[in-house]
Design an enzyme around this catalytic site. Structure first.
Site, PDB file in Angstrom:
ATOM      1  N   HIS A  21       0.873  -1.177   0.000  1.00 24.52           N
ATOM      2  CA  HIS A  21       0.000   0.000   0.000  1.00 24.52           C
ATOM      3  C   HIS A  21       0.914   1.233   0.000  1.00 24.52           C
ATOM      4  CE1 HIS A  21      -2.865   2.896   1.783  1.00 24.52           C
ATOM      5  NE2 HIS A  21      -3.828   2.050   1.479  1.00 24.52           N
TER       6      HIS A  21
ATOM      7  N   ASP B 288       3.175  -4.296   8.005  1.00 20.30           N
ATOM      8  CA  ASP B 288       1.889  -3.633   7.875  1.00 20.30           C
ATOM      9  C   ASP B 288       0.824  -4.722   7.995  1.00 20.30           C
ATOM     10  OD1 ASP B 288      -0.534  -2.773   6.885  1.00 20.30           O
ATOM     11  OD2 ASP B 288       0.289  -1.828   5.088  1.00 20.30           O
TER      12      ASP B 288
ATOM     13  N   GLN C 161      -4.281  -5.726   6.875  1.00 28.48           N
ATOM     14  CA  GLN C 161      -5.162  -6.714   6.245  1.00 28.48           C
ATOM     15  C   GLN C 161      -5.010  -8.099   6.886  1.00 28.48           C
ATOM     16  OE1 GLN C 161      -7.435  -5.791   4.179  1.00 28.48           O
ATOM     17  NE2 GLN C 161      -6.684  -3.772   3.541  1.00 28.48           N
TER      18      GLN C 161
ATOM     19  N   LYS D  33     -10.653  -1.472  10.178  1.00 23.32           N
ATOM     20  CA  LYS D  33     -10.751  -2.618   9.276  1.00 23.32           C
ATOM     21  C   LYS D  33     -11.123  -3.891  10.048  1.00 23.32           C
ATOM     22  CE  LYS D  33      -7.296  -0.822   6.025  1.00 23.32           C
ATOM     23  NZ  LYS D  33      -8.094  -0.297   4.917  1.00 23.32           N
TER      24      LYS D  33
ATOM     25  N   CYS E  51      -4.614   2.322  -3.736  1.00 25.50           N
ATOM     26  CA  CYS E  51      -3.410   2.888  -3.119  1.00 25.50           C
ATOM     27  C   CYS E  51      -2.220   1.956  -3.299  1.00 25.50           C
ATOM     28  CB  CYS E  51      -3.620   3.184  -1.635  1.00 25.50           C
ATOM     29  SG  CYS E  51      -4.872   4.415  -1.339  1.00 25.50           S
TER      30      CYS E  51
END
Lengths: 149, 414
Positions: free
Chosen positions: B127, B205, B208, B231, B371
């Protein structure tokens, strides 16, 4: 599905076979622009002779709306005088494809429809500004382009 | 251990927005969960109860409301530590989201640890929030940014990491735990182990990953981990940076202001203890408190159950979509290698046009570059369509998506 308010036969036809699609080598005006949020990206090329648009082309990647509007815009301005083109309004372009409703119904997709017009206005602004010609129009065009959507 | 037969359809009653009708009175089919998930009543109520009954600033005043609010706020920190198996909750730093967490590391850690000629490694499927902060840092320091490329199956070509590490110049490897476009699950442990052997720090990161699968940070043993509340059923504006105490203690503060200080004098200041050293200003108290309820909701279902549910949905979606002529699917062929995300293109139809047409059937997917323009360049497309699932997604909703896609084919005379 019939009666789709956006995806008319005309728009789908233009998206498959865009008009004036391509590149002009060493054009008098070249402007690249993109919509950062959605990724439409086009280049607009114009040749000018004595204030007349003698040739215009565009290329790039975009959705059907972007491709159709860019096609129609180039058709509408080809052979026209810059003094007329500089006054060109977004409604004139949108109504040609029956997309005036997008202004109200889709603040997202209106950006696809008007990307090429924004590039055109910025392009002519730079052309005037560089030539130090018609500075008042140049200033107006820059503001119009910045506030188009 | 929860049973594998959790009734996911039951969760739908907790999410008022899922009852909405959109556009032409169509039932909402919300398949944009990788962008943000919907919020259950429990989370909405927790936030609203806080404002109705407790609202107060935290960590300072001695009155009853302040004490209650501080306690509730700190309980979320403890809950996160429990949820991710973090032994010391002081290592949990509240930020406004994954993006801020990564920027915090790029600024506060990068300033003292990256110098001219050093290398930061990231991947092609990141991202922008895990690319741009490293571009800013490496440009500022005259350091280099390198990418691990992806192969045709959407997986990282890990052997490139070995080459980078062999230069001895790598300072940090930053990668997403699960790709937000391809859904690829990164072999995080393998990367971390290689980096550890080379004495290189790792940042993950996890935006997700944490919402969709069991994440155990003690077991993973990376150096920095970032994720966002919104999220995973929680509110927007709350995220977490986790990092090991010994690293955080050596880092300079990210922002100066209230709450992050011990003593302020005219020309010098001493820093507050962890985690407050990195939490300048009044934090997003209400939403942090709401986030605890979101985690409890997920814990009640069980992360293994959530993973299995999404795996089943992804398998079904991939099978059904393959049957639609003209669909190009991106990412790993094997559902087990991916999270609940399916990215695709449809013939020559631009994703924006797909998105607009199926929106009329009430189907919400994401169309665009997600993104992740570096990845779009790699796939040689301007954009993709992305359907992403969560606990409340049903197979019937995937059927609605498929029939909406068939409508796109009609409109575009495919």
């Amino acid at each position: 599905m019939s009666g789709d308010p956006i995806y008319t036969e005309m728009i789908i036809e233009y998206s498959r076979n865009p008009s004036n699609y391509g590149k002009i080598d060493e054009p008098n005006i070249h402007r690249h622009d993109s919509n950062p949020l959605c990724g439409d990206s086009i280049d607009l090329y114009l040749n000018i002779d004595d204030k007349k648009i003698t040739d215009v082309k565009f290329d790039g990647k975009g959705c059907a709306i972007c491709m159709a509007c860019s096609s129609v815009l180039t058709e509408m301005i080809k052979g026209k005088d810059l003094d007329d083109v500089k006054k060109f309004e977004k409604d004139e372009l949108l109504s040609e494809l029956g997309l005036e409703h997008l202004i109200k119904t889709s603040p997202v997709r209106i950006k696809c429809a008007l990307l090429s017009l924004k590039a055109l206005k910025y392009g002519i602004y730079s052309y005037f500004a560089e030539k130090m010609d018609d500075i008042e129009s140049a200033g107006n065009l820059k503001d119009e382009a910045a506030n188009l959507y | 251990m929860q049973s594998n037969t959790y009734s996911f359809a039951e969760t739908r009653k907790d999410f008022p927005v899922l009852n909405r009708r959109v556009r032409d009175n169509k039932k909402l089919v919300y398949l944009d969960n990788a962008a943000t998930t919907q919020k259950p009543n429990q989370v909405i109520d927790a936030i609203s109860d806080y404002y109705k009954n407790n609202n107060s600033n935290i960590h300072r005043a001695v009155h009853a409301l302040a004490e209650e609010s501080t306690e509730a706020f700190e309980q979320t920190r403890d809950k996160i530590a429990e949820f991710l198996n973090i032994t010391n909750s002081q290592e949990v730093i509240f930020v406004k989201g994954t993006t801020e967490a990564i920027n915090l590391v790029a600024n506060a850690w990068g300033r003292d640890n990256v110098k001219e000629g050093d290398i930061i490694v990231t991947t092609e499927y990141e991202h922008h929030s895990n690319i741009v902060p490293w571009q800013l840092l490496t440009q500022d320091k005259k350091a280099q940014l390198k990418y691990i490329d992806i192969d045709d199956n959407g997986e990282l070509m890990i052997e490139q990491l070995d080459e980078y590490l062999s230069t001895g110049k790598v300072k940090l490897v930053a990668f997403s735990h699960v790709s937000n476009v391809l859904g690829t699950i990164t072999p995080a442990k393998e990367i971390i182990s290689k980096c550890k052997n080379a004495g290189v720090k790792t940042l993950i990161d996890g935006a997700q990953a944490v919402p969709h699968m069991k994440v155990d940070l003690t077991e993973l043993d990376c150096d920095f981990y970032a994720f966002s509340a919104h999220k995973m059923l929680g509110p927007t504006g709350v995220g977490v940076l986790w990092a090991k105490k010994e690293i955080l203690e050596k880092m300079i503060p990210y922002q100066g202001g209230g709450d992050m200080i011990r003593e302020v004098h005219k020309y010098e200041t001493t820093w507050n203890d962890l985690p407050y050293k990195f939490e300048a200003g009044t934090p997003n108290i209400a939403d942090v408190i709401g986030f605890k309820t979101a985690i409890e909701y997920l814990q009640k279902i069980g992360m293994e159950n959530i993973r299995n549910h999404e795996l089943e949905l992804t398998k079904y979606a991939l099978e059904q979509m393959e049957k639609v002529p003209g669909i190009t699917l991106y990412g790993a062929k094997e559902p087990e290698k991916r999270g609940g995300v399916v990215s695709f293109n449809f013939n020559d139809v631009h994703p924006h046009d797909v998105g607009t047409i199926i929106d009329k059937d009430g189907v919400a997917i994401r169309s665009g570059h997600h993104c992740a323009q570096v990845l779009m360049e790699k796939l040689n497309v301007a954009a993709t369509n992305r359907a992403s699932f969560y606990i409340y997604t049903t197979k019937e909703e995937i059927d609605v998506l498929i029939s909406a896609l068939q409508n796109v084919a009609k409109v575009f005379k495919l």
